[in-house]
Design an enzyme around this catalytic site. Structure first.
Site: not given
Ligand code: IMP
Length: 200
Positions: A114-115, A118, A146, A167, A180
């Protein structure tokens, strides 16, 4: 050449919105070193096993490509695409599958790539989905975490960098499909359009 954001000239150019500015948070050099160490850690845990990387489209693509090269040994990969809705303060945790894996993960040593972690809601959905498919091992590698934004009770086995609640874009991460291709991870000060849907 990709647009490169530098500390000296944080403004985005050319043709991009003047109100969006980028600040380098993690340089490509630091990313490269950290990814190398993560790969060593992963190989220590799976010394002689084929590792099946499962990348979460699209943000993980550059991280997965670098990690795969650093891992050595037998490595295969596959991709899944999901969309997360209701982000932000009123996150619903609703996740929609856009593209499933191409091959079965049953009996494999799977590493979800995963990138960014969050709220953790996307990862929670994916782990539940993958666990049902009976992999031999199921581990998670994230480039960025995060921590303070976490809602779901999930954590990665391998984490590149813990970052503040900002962000970020670059090295695979986007804002509205842009940035990207930046080699560094940058904090973007967003323009007026806002983000309503995020494709993980
Ligand atoms: P989560 O389900 O809230 O953990 O979200 C994960 C996904 O939200 C990541 O795989 C990203 O695609 C997107 N995301 C969350 N924070 C960021 C950010 O700071 N920049 C870009 N994409 C984000």
């Amino acid at each position: 050449m990709p647009t490169k954001a530098t500390k000296r000239s944080p403004r985005v150019k050319p043709g991009q919105r003047e109100e969006e500015t980028l600040r380098v948070l993690i340089s490509h050099q630091r990313i490269r070193e950290r990814v190398r160490h993560m790969a060593q850690e992963i190989r220590r845990d799976f010394p002689n096993e084929p590792v099946h990387l499962v990348g979460v489209l699209k943000g993980s693509v550059l991280f997965l490509a670098d990690l795969a090269r650093e891992l050595g040994g037998e490595v295969s990969f596959d991709f899944i695409s999901v969309s997360s809705y209701g982000k932000g303060m009123d996150s619903t945790g609703e996740v929609k599958m856009n593209k499933d894996l191409d091959v079965s993960i049953e009996g494999r040593s799977v590493l979800v790539v995963e990138d960014i972690l969050d709220t953790g809601l996307t990862l929670k959905y994916l782990l539940r989905l993958f666990e049902e498919r009976k992999p031999k091992h199921l581990r998670v590698a994230v480039l960025l975490d995060k921590v303070e934004r976490r809602i779901a009770d999930v954590k990665a086995d391998y984490t590149g960098f813990v970052i503040p609640n900002e962000f970020v874009v670059g090295y695979g991460l986007d804002y509205d499909e842009r940035y990207r291709n930046l080699p560094d991870v940058c904090v973007v000060r967003l323009g007026p359009r806002g983000k309503t849907k995020i494709e993980a």
